[in-house]
Design a protein around this motif. Structure first.
Motif, PDB file in Angstrom:
ATOM      1  N   PHE A   1     -10.328  -2.853   6.172  1.00  0.00           N
ATOM      2  CA  PHE A   1     -11.265  -1.900   5.575  1.00  0.00           C
ATOM      3  C   PHE A   1     -11.571  -0.717   6.503  1.00  0.00           C
ATOM      4  CE2 PHE A   1     -12.129  -5.789   3.233  1.00  0.00           C
ATOM      5  CZ  PHE A   1     -12.177  -5.334   1.937  1.00  0.00           C
TER       6      PHE A   1
ATOM      7  N   ARG B   1      -5.022   0.245   3.394  1.00  0.00           N
ATOM      8  CA  ARG B   1      -4.918  -0.242   2.015  1.00  0.00           C
ATOM      9  C   ARG B   1      -4.537  -1.715   2.024  1.00  0.00           C
ATOM     10  NH1 ARG B   1      -1.475   4.949  -0.288  1.00  0.00           N
ATOM     11  NH2 ARG B   1      -3.235   6.421  -0.325  1.00  0.00           N
ATOM     12  N   PRO B   2      -4.865  -2.415   0.959  1.00  0.00           N
ATOM     13  CA  PRO B   2      -4.580  -3.857   0.949  1.00  0.00           C
ATOM     14  C   PRO B   2      -3.084  -4.136   0.872  1.00  0.00           C
ATOM     15  CG  PRO B   2      -5.396  -3.147  -1.189  1.00  0.00           C
ATOM     16  CD  PRO B   2      -5.560  -1.977  -0.276  1.00  0.00           C
ATOM     17  N   THR B   3      -2.702  -5.265   1.445  1.00  0.00           N
ATOM     18  CA  THR B   3      -1.327  -5.750   1.347  1.00  0.00           C
ATOM     19  C   THR B   3      -1.371  -7.159   0.762  1.00  0.00           C
ATOM     20  OG1 THR B   3      -1.373  -6.644   3.593  1.00  0.00           O
ATOM     21  CG2 THR B   3      -0.568  -4.391   3.314  1.00  0.00           C
TER      22      THR B   3
ATOM     23  N   ARG C   1      -4.290  -9.101   2.702  1.00  0.00           N
ATOM     24  CA  ARG C   1      -4.906  -8.609   3.930  1.00  0.00           C
ATOM     25  C   ARG C   1      -5.324  -7.165   3.704  1.00  0.00           C
ATOM     26  NH1 ARG C   1      -4.948  -9.547   9.418  1.00  0.00           N
ATOM     27  NH2 ARG C   1      -5.030  -7.674  10.732  1.00  0.00           N
ATOM     28  N   TRP C   2      -6.564  -6.865   4.058  1.00  0.00           N
ATOM     29  CA  TRP C   2      -7.106  -5.519   3.848  1.00  0.00           C
ATOM     30  C   TRP C   2      -7.918  -5.134   5.069  1.00  0.00           C
ATOM     31  CZ3 TRP C   2      -9.781  -3.708  -1.307  1.00  0.00           C
ATOM     32  CH2 TRP C   2      -9.897  -2.303  -1.292  1.00  0.00           C
TER      33      TRP C   2
ATOM     34  N   GLY D   1       0.798  -1.222   0.000  1.00  0.00           N
ATOM     35  CA  GLY D   1       0.000   0.000   0.000  1.00  0.00           C
ATOM     36  C   GLY D   1       0.833   1.276   0.000  1.00  0.00           C
TER      37      GLY D   1
END
Length: 589
Positions: free
Chosen positions: A467, A432-434, A464-465, A263
């Motif tokens: 949200f 943010r997603p990883t 992994r996100w 991210g």
């Protein structure tokens, strides 16, 4: 820029030449005065003017004196209480200056009037004479050392990290003569603040390596040796007809992980670390210029303190001459005891100023020693003559532009703004997603089961996100955005401060330049005024008050001249520092 005129100091016993180029004082004997037993009335009014009583000092070896640009070769004064003759002796080296002996009270002629004798000691008045005065006494050696401090210092291997435990370790027993160039070089090599800045730069490089490490995969290994004999296992063993269901196993695992996408967090951390290294590098440059200027200013301060001691010694000499003149005239019946008392008071006053000048000289030495991180037993001394540090032929607007273009502080504020921007990216990366990939390889051996060693391999990818985190990431990003605005505001404030500092140093340089010429003329006029005041007093048409006033004016004029030269040099050094280019801006003609 301007020419410094030679300064000529006239006294009744010698001609003292102050050379602006740095030459030592030259003392030229004047015609011998009347012997003490001669009568002033023997001189014909039409003959030579009455000369003031003088004393010819012994030949002085001034090779051991530092050349102070025309302010050297002082003389200290000592007098015998049994005779009115005043003996002059050379002063010690300015680097180890001791307070010169005051002129002792000259023998007063017997008179019906009673004059109170000067006290040899000053008694401190107290409200209760029986109350003892608190006095600090040395402590026993076993009470001086701090055991806790000593234990804290034991594990430290750095020889500089130590604390003296005896007075002998701090007793100054050696001196070192330093030029201005030597002083600046030692300051840049030994100053603790600059060494700390270099260590911070090394720390910033380590932070870069730490940030770059996040771009590489991580490899971990885990080995477990387990012995199990649980209650449930015992029940199962009984059900199967076993005496025991315990087991011993060996499990090993090798895991490889790599973050493909974070991210923007990883790249922002690397950029922030590199920018921090730039700030640390600029901080070294900034401290280098500050220490260079501080070393030069401290050197000029010590030069000023040395020369001020010489000036006060000259004032003591002048006051002693006035006391001798008043004493001889009073003995000859041409003066009054009031004049003698006034001269004694003036001599005591100038001796006090000399004592303060010597104390300031010692303090200036220790300040320079602290800046240079010298050993506690070494005292620095000036080897250069007092002279103008240089000329500044750049206009004020051009000087301000140079400073704003080259000062490290402005670039540091802009770099700090970039770091705040990178920190904002790092904060937003939390929502943010990883994406990462991994691989695991396992080994398992259960002893005494007869099945042998087993292994396994697993490979996969993971996303992994986060949200929603309650708005924490956005709040941190907002803080960093505010920090960027703060950095911009600090940039503007720093720019204005730099301009003001440049203008202040520039105006001080101009004022000191003008004061040098004015003070040089004032010294010449004050010397002539003192000469005339003494001639008038010896001729019986002037008063001792006129002589004392002229002496005070001459001492003030000499101090003003010295102050103008040293102020000019300080302003010149400060102006170089404000520009931020150091000696690179200088061109030798």
């Amino acid at each position: 820029m301007f020419a410094l005129r030679d300064l000529i100091t006239l006294s009744t016993s010698s001609l003292v030449v102050l050379c602006s180029g740095g030459g030592a004082i030259a003392q030229i004997e004047t015609p011998q005065s009347l012997p003490p037993d001669a009568s002033l009335e023997d001189q014909s009014p039409a003959g030579d003017p009455v000369l003031s009583p003088t004393v010819v000092p012994a030949d002085l070896d001034t090779s051991f004196l530092p050349n102070l640009g025309g302010l050297s070769e002082p003389t200290t004064l000592a007098a015998s209480a049994q005779t009115s003759e005043i003996q002059l002796s050379p002063s010690p080296h300015l680097g180890n200056l001791q307070a010169p002996a005051l002129v002792a009270q000259a023998e007063m002629p017997e008179s019906d009037s009673t004059v109170p004798e000067a006290a040899n000691e000053v008694e401190i008045p107290t409200s209760n004479d029986n109350r003892p005065t608190p006095t600090a006494q040395p402590l026993p050696s076993d009470q001086v050392e701090n055991v806790e401090l000593r234990e804290l210092l034991v594990p430290i291997e750095n020889p500089a990290v130590t604390v003296p435990q005896t007075a002998e370790a701090l007793t100054v027993n050696d001196g070192i003569d330093l030029t201005l160039e030597d002083t600046v070089r030692l300051a840049l090599e030994r100053n603790e603040s600059l060494q700390e800045a270099r260590l911070n730069y090394e720390r910033a490089e380590a932070q870069i390596r730490e940030a770059i490490a996040a771009e590489l995969p991580t490899i971990s290994n885990q080995v477990d040796l387990t012995y199990s004999d649980s209650a449930s296992g015992a029940l199962q063993g009984r059900a199967l007809g076993r005496d025991s269901n315990s087991s011993t196993s060996l499990n090993g695992r090798l895991e490889v992980n790599y973050d493909i996408y974070t991210g923007g967090r990883r790249s922002a951390q690397v950029e922030a670390a590199r920018t921090q290294r730039q700030i640390a590098e600029l901080d070294i440059e900034r401290l280098t210029e500050e220490i260079r200027a501080a070393a030069a200013i401290s050197y000029y301060d010590l030069q000023s303190a040395d020369a001020q001691v010489v000036i006060e010694q000259s004032a003591v000499f002048d006051a002693t001459q006035s006391l001798r003149d008043a004493t001889l005239l009073e003995q000859a019946g041409l003066g009054t005891q009031f004049d003698v008392l006034r001269a004694e008071v003036e001599l005591a006053n100038v001796q006090q100023r000399l004592n303060l000048a010597e104390a300031n000289q010692k303090t200036s030495r220790r300040q320079l020693a602290q800046l240079l991180s010298l050993e506690p037993t070494i005292d620095p001394r000036t080897a250069d003559e007092i002279d103008l540090a240089g000329r500044w032929e750049i206009s004020l607007p051009e000087t301000i532009v140079l400073a704003l273009q080259n000062r490290q502080e402005l670039r540091q504020q802009l770099l700090q703004r970039e770091i705040d921007g990178q920190q904002e990216r790092i904060a937003l990366a939390a929502v943010r997603p990883t994406v990462s990939v991994f691989a695991n390889y396992d080994l398992l051996e259960v002893f005494d089961d007869g099945l042998g060693l087993a292994d396994g391999l697993s490979i996969g990818a993971r996303m992994r996100w986060n949200f929603f985190d309650g708005g924490a990431a956005v709040a941190r990003a907002d803080q960093e955005e505010v920090d960027q605005a703060i950095a911009e505001n600090r940039f503007v404030d720093q720019r204005n401060r730099i301009r003001l500092a440049v203008e202040t140093a520039y105006y001080n340089l101009e004022a000191s330049e003008q004061n040098i010429t004015t003070a040089a003329s004032a010294v010449t006029l004050a010397e002539e005024s003192l000469r005339l005041a003494r001639m008038r007093f010896n001729a019986g048409v002037g008063t001792q008050t006129d002589v004392i006033s002229a002496q005070t004016g001459l001492n003030t004029a000499r101090g003003n001249y010295l102050q103008a030269v040293t102020d000019y040099n300080r302003a010149f050094a400060q102006l170089k520092r404000e520009v931020g280019l150091g000696d690179r801006i200088l061109a030798n003609e």
